[in-house]
Design a protein around this motif. Structure first.
Motif, PDB file in Angstrom:
ATOM      1  N   PRO A 157      -1.576 -10.465   6.506  1.00 29.77           N
ATOM      2  CA  PRO A 157      -2.480  -9.354   6.819  1.00 29.77           C
ATOM      3  C   PRO A 157      -3.003  -8.690   5.554  1.00 29.77           C
ATOM      4  N   LYS A 158      -4.209  -8.135   5.672  1.00 29.29           N
ATOM      5  CA  LYS A 158      -4.754  -7.359   4.567  1.00 29.29           C
ATOM      6  C   LYS A 158      -3.929  -6.084   4.462  1.00 29.29           C
ATOM      7  N   ALA A 159      -3.913  -5.511   3.293  1.00 28.58           N
ATOM      8  CA  ALA A 159      -3.177  -4.268   3.084  1.00 28.58           C
ATOM      9  C   ALA A 159      -4.043  -3.283   2.309  1.00 28.58           C
ATOM     10  N   LEU A 160      -3.799  -1.998   2.548  1.00 28.83           N
ATOM     11  CA  LEU A 160      -4.487  -0.942   1.822  1.00 28.83           C
ATOM     12  C   LEU A 160      -3.812  -0.707   0.485  1.00 28.83           C
ATOM     13  N   ASP A 161      -4.553  -0.197  -0.464  1.00 27.86           N
ATOM     14  CA  ASP A 161      -4.011   0.200  -1.761  1.00 27.86           C
ATOM     15  C   ASP A 161      -3.422   1.599  -1.589  1.00 27.86           C
ATOM     16  N   GLY A 162      -2.108   1.725  -1.653  1.00 31.78           N
ATOM     17  CA  GLY A 162      -1.425   2.994  -1.427  1.00 31.78           C
ATOM     18  C   GLY A 162      -1.883   4.106  -2.353  1.00 31.78           C
ATOM     19  N   ASP A 163      -2.155   3.785  -3.617  1.00 29.29           N
ATOM     20  CA  ASP A 163      -2.617   4.809  -4.567  1.00 29.29           C
ATOM     21  C   ASP A 163      -3.985   5.349  -4.158  1.00 29.29           C
ATOM     22  N   ALA A 164      -4.883   4.459  -3.716  1.00 31.97           N
ATOM     23  CA  ALA A 164      -6.212   4.883  -3.274  1.00 31.97           C
ATOM     24  C   ALA A 164      -6.115   5.725  -2.007  1.00 31.97           C
ATOM     25  N   VAL A 165      -5.204   5.360  -1.097  1.00 33.26           N
ATOM     26  CA  VAL A 165      -5.008   6.139   0.130  1.00 33.26           C
ATOM     27  C   VAL A 165      -4.516   7.540  -0.228  1.00 33.26           C
ATOM     28  N   GLU A 166      -3.585   7.640  -1.169  1.00 32.61           N
ATOM     29  CA  GLU A 166      -3.070   8.957  -1.588  1.00 32.61           C
ATOM     30  C   GLU A 166      -4.205   9.850  -2.089  1.00 32.61           C
ATOM     31  N   GLU A 167      -5.089   9.288  -2.933  1.00 36.56           N
ATOM     32  CA  GLU A 167      -6.215  10.065  -3.453  1.00 36.56           C
ATOM     33  C   GLU A 167      -7.150  10.497  -2.327  1.00 36.56           C
ATOM     34  N   ALA A 168      -7.434   9.570  -1.398  1.00 36.38           N
ATOM     35  CA  ALA A 168      -8.336   9.875  -0.292  1.00 36.38           C
ATOM     36  C   ALA A 168      -7.741  10.934   0.633  1.00 36.38           C
TER      37      ALA A 168
END
Length: 137
Positions: A65-76
């Protein structure tokens, strides 16, 4: 990756040093010597070994599965909390590092707001990786 047919019955897939060979029978009747062949993966090792230089194992075709970038999610999430929800005292946000992109899946981030830990619910809304940021709980 390279895929090519050999004699109409044999397919070879080569990707990153892994070779997959699948052999299929050509018809409905069974000839002497015909047998069912299962797909196998042959991996060559570059390190010296006292045993055979190749290893054969079963092949799993389960997609990753594709995964999100956790660091980018934190910023968003921090941006949504401060910009969209008007929360001025967001000290930090922590989210899972690689949440899977599966439509309808949920996960939680944790934000420190005014010295209190708050749960921030996140919902994946589509297979493209778009997600909704819920209000702090």
């Amino acid at each position: 990756m390279r895929v090519r047919g050999v004699g109409g019955l044999r397919w070879v897939v080569v990707a990153a040093g892994v070779t997959l060979t699948v052999t299929a029978c050509g018809g409905d009747t069974e000839e002497p010597g015909d047998r069912e062949v299962s797909p196998t993966v042959v991996t060559e090792s570059s390190e010296p070994s006292t045993s055979s230089p190749t290893t054969t194992s079963s092949l799993s075709l389960t997609p990753v599965p594709k995964a999100l970038d956790g660091d980018a999610v934190e910023e968003a999430v921090r941006s949504v909390l401060t910009g969209s929800y008007g929360i001025a005292d967001v000290e930090s946000v922590r989210c899972p590092q690689q949440p899977a992109v599966i439509e309808g899946a949920t996960f939680d981030c944790t934000a420190i707001i005014a010295d209190e830990s708050k749960r921030i619910p996140i919902k994946i809304v589509d297979e493209e990786g778009r997600y909704e940021v819920g209000l702090p709980v």
